[in-house]
Design a protein around this motif. Sequence first.
Motif, PDB file in Angstrom:
ATOM      1  N   VAL A  62       0.848  -1.192   0.000  1.00 55.83           N
ATOM      2  CA  VAL A  62       0.000   0.000   0.000  1.00 55.83           C
ATOM      3  C   VAL A  62       0.881   1.238   0.000  1.00 55.83           C
ATOM      4  O   VAL A  62       1.896   1.286   0.707  1.00 55.83           O
ATOM      5  N   SER A  63       0.493   2.234  -0.781  1.00 59.53           N
ATOM      6  CA  SER A  63       1.200   3.523  -0.792  1.00 59.53           C
ATOM      7  C   SER A  63       0.242   4.624  -0.357  1.00 59.53           C
ATOM      8  O   SER A  63      -0.902   4.675  -0.809  1.00 59.53           O
ATOM      9  N   LEU A  64       0.706   5.472   0.536  1.00 58.87           N
ATOM     10  CA  LEU A  64      -0.046   6.643   0.968  1.00 58.87           C
ATOM     11  C   LEU A  64       0.596   7.860   0.320  1.00 58.87           C
ATOM     12  O   LEU A  64       1.794   8.105   0.482  1.00 58.87           O
ATOM     13  N   SER A  65      -0.195   8.621  -0.415  1.00 59.90           N
ATOM     14  CA  SER A  65       0.367   9.684  -1.249  1.00 59.90           C
ATOM     15  C   SER A  65       0.506  11.021  -0.531  1.00 59.90           C
ATOM     16  O   SER A  65       1.203  11.907  -1.035  1.00 59.90           O
ATOM     17  N   LYS A  66      -0.142  11.179   0.619  1.00 57.35           N
ATOM     18  CA  LYS A  66      -0.136  12.477   1.291  1.00 57.35           C
ATOM     19  C   LYS A  66       0.335  12.350   2.740  1.00 57.35           C
ATOM     20  O   LYS A  66       0.001  11.381   3.418  1.00 57.35           O
ATOM     21  N   PRO A  67       1.080  13.342   3.231  1.00 55.57           N
ATOM     22  CA  PRO A  67       1.425  13.364   4.659  1.00 55.57           C
ATOM     23  C   PRO A  67       0.209  13.793   5.475  1.00 55.57           C
ATOM     24  O   PRO A  67      -0.741  14.365   4.947  1.00 55.57           O
ATOM     25  N   TYR A  68       0.239  13.508   6.764  1.00 58.28           N
ATOM     26  CA  TYR A  68      -0.864  13.881   7.645  1.00 58.28           C
ATOM     27  C   TYR A  68      -0.354  13.961   9.081  1.00 58.28           C
ATOM     28  O   TYR A  68       0.729  13.450   9.404  1.00 58.28           O
ATOM     29  N   TYR A  69      -1.116  14.618   9.917  1.00 57.25           N
ATOM     30  CA  TYR A  69      -0.828  14.655  11.348  1.00 57.25           C
ATOM     31  C   TYR A  69      -1.694  13.611  12.051  1.00 57.25           C
ATOM     32  O   TYR A  69      -2.905  13.546  11.814  1.00 57.25           O
ATOM     33  N   LEU A  70      -1.101  12.820  12.924  1.00 53.54           N
ATOM     34  CA  LEU A  70      -1.854  11.858  13.725  1.00 53.54           C
ATOM     35  C   LEU A  70      -1.586  12.137  15.192  1.00 53.54           C
ATOM     36  O   LEU A  70      -0.435  12.360  15.590  1.00 53.54           O
ATOM     37  N   CYS A  71      -2.640  12.138  15.988  1.00 50.86           N
ATOM     38  CA  CYS A  71      -2.488  12.436  17.412  1.00 50.86           C
ATOM     39  C   CYS A  71      -1.591  11.397  18.071  1.00 50.86           C
ATOM     40  O   CYS A  71      -1.762  10.193  17.858  1.00 50.86           O
ATOM     41  N   VAL A  72      -0.631  11.844  18.838  1.00 52.10           N
ATOM     42  CA  VAL A  72       0.308  10.907  19.457  1.00 52.10           C
ATOM     43  C   VAL A  72      -0.373  10.100  20.550  1.00 52.10           C
ATOM     44  O   VAL A  72       0.117   9.031  20.938  1.00 52.10           O
ATOM     45  N   HIS A  73      -1.515  10.568  21.064  1.00 53.78           N
ATOM     46  CA  HIS A  73      -2.267   9.863  22.109  1.00 53.78           C
ATOM     47  C   HIS A  73      -3.681   9.550  21.641  1.00 53.78           C
ATOM     48  O   HIS A  73      -4.223  10.215  20.754  1.00 53.78           O
ATOM     49  N   GLU A  74      -4.270   8.564  22.274  1.00 54.52           N
ATOM     50  CA  GLU A  74      -5.703   8.339  22.100  1.00 54.52           C
ATOM     51  C   GLU A  74      -6.458   9.488  22.764  1.00 54.52           C
ATOM     52  O   GLU A  74      -5.953  10.130  23.687  1.00 54.52           O
ATOM     53  N   VAL A  75      -7.663   9.777  22.279  1.00 54.96           N
ATOM     54  CA  VAL A  75      -8.456  10.873  22.841  1.00 54.96           C
ATOM     55  C   VAL A  75      -8.761  10.564  24.301  1.00 54.96           C
ATOM     56  O   VAL A  75      -9.248   9.481  24.639  1.00 54.96           O
ATOM     57  N   SER A  76      -8.441  11.497  25.162  1.00 52.23           N
ATOM     58  CA  SER A  76      -8.573  11.273  26.605  1.00 52.23           C
ATOM     59  C   SER A  76      -9.957  11.645  27.107  1.00 52.23           C
ATOM     60  O   SER A  76     -10.746  12.305  26.423  1.00 52.23           O
ATOM     61  N   LEU A  77     -10.232  11.221  28.326  1.00 48.27           N
ATOM     62  CA  LEU A  77     -11.486  11.576  28.987  1.00 48.27           C
ATOM     63  C   LEU A  77     -11.598  13.095  29.104  1.00 48.27           C
ATOM     64  O   LEU A  77     -12.674  13.665  28.914  1.00 48.27           O
ATOM     65  N   LYS A  78     -10.490  13.763  29.374  1.00 46.59           N
ATOM     66  CA  LYS A  78     -10.470  15.226  29.466  1.00 46.59           C
ATOM     67  C   LYS A  78     -10.869  15.868  28.131  1.00 46.59           C
ATOM     68  O   LYS A  78     -11.685  16.782  28.083  1.00 46.59           O
ATOM     69  N   ASN A  79     -10.270  15.368  27.035  1.00 48.30           N
ATOM     70  CA  ASN A  79     -10.588  15.900  25.706  1.00 48.30           C
ATOM     71  C   ASN A  79     -12.075  15.735  25.396  1.00 48.30           C
ATOM     72  O   ASN A  79     -12.735  16.667  24.943  1.00 48.30           O
ATOM     73  N   PHE A  80     -12.596  14.548  25.649  1.00 50.49           N
ATOM     74  CA  PHE A  80     -13.985  14.263  25.312  1.00 50.49           C
ATOM     75  C   PHE A  80     -14.939  15.059  26.203  1.00 50.49           C
ATOM     76  O   PHE A  80     -15.993  15.508  25.757  1.00 50.49           O
TER      77      PHE A  80
END
Length: 397
Positions: A123-141
């Motif tokens: 598989v090839s991904l053609s575009k860069p992207y930002y991915l959150c380094v953490h899972e969404v926390s209870l605080k975030n939600f």
Amino acid sequence: MQNQKKLIEEPESHLEKSETQTSVKRKRIVIIAVALFFLGDLLCFAWVMRPESTKVASPAIAPFSEAQAAAFQTDWGTHLNIPEEMQNSLEMRFALIPPGTFTMGAGPNEKAVKSREQPQHEVSLSKPYYLCVHEVSLKNFREFVKDTNYQIDPRRDAAGVSQANLSAGNWVEDPLHPWEKVGFEQNEAHPVVNVTWFDAMAFCRWLSEKENRTYRLPYEAEWEFACRAGTETVFNTGNSLWFYGPMENHSDQTVNPGLIVHMQDASPWKDGYANTSPVGTFPQNHFGLFDTHGNVREWCMDWCDEEYYSHSPKVDPKGPQTGASRVLRGGCWGSNEYYCRSGRRMERAPGSRNVRNGFRILCEIDPESDFGEYEYSPTLHRDPRWWYESRIGEEVE
């Protein structure tokens, strides 16, 4: 006498003329040398000060090392003139993931491999992207819920909530326990669980509108590329998650034995967390991501097709256009090691809740990117009995 004088003067005049010509040539040479010197400096200065966007950045083709992973992130950050790690208004951190090529899916010799995880394919991904380094926390939600007064949609949650009854050591269906009351202790740094795919997408839509940029769930190809981070082993830690000690929050000697089926396969270590752990507790992978093999399973954008890998596009696969269930990736606090593999994939109805499921979000770099599909597909089973019946005999890992 005059002729003799003329003969004497002529050589002297010829000599003076020759010396003058030599002097002029030398001056020209000096001028040319100085000009070339300054021209060289000017070219060097122009090269150093060239626009960042013209600097070369190569796709990250697996396998690659930790040092190479960091170099790819640096090169693409420089190329796009963006930071390698960015932080949003919720103080969520995002790592820059470069475009690249990798082998997706599970190998034939991996334990507990399912047919939906094969065949392995490039598989090839053609575009860069930002991915959150953490899972969404209870605080975030909680910030999302407070800001929007978000309410659980009873049409999507009529089947109830998968809830851990720790006192009895088993699983029960309890519609009265949403994400706030999950049956075990959590603080604000723990990942939010008991959220549906729809809850996760509602969070993404809210954050997208709040910051005027596109947040969404990752497609599973984006998720797996980021999880592997250049590795081609069973896990991004190698071929084991616990050989040198606890590497992720998955089932071990701390977990409640009544909540997993194959206790004999649990890690021999005690990581100190019977259920979820604060995000970022365990080591990061080569791209700087945490909890990709444990803590909670993570919702992805894709509809799930058991045979999708046999005919999926080679470039930027996004799953089938319709379906009845969405993809989940990664292991969780109750998963045995072989259910945490990089190539492991699961599927669940998008309206289902589970104390082992959470999510991680992606931030698009391209400001023109689409938010993604959000509403129900016409093929989605609306009858809650379908989801309940589909859980009978489901693997509990």
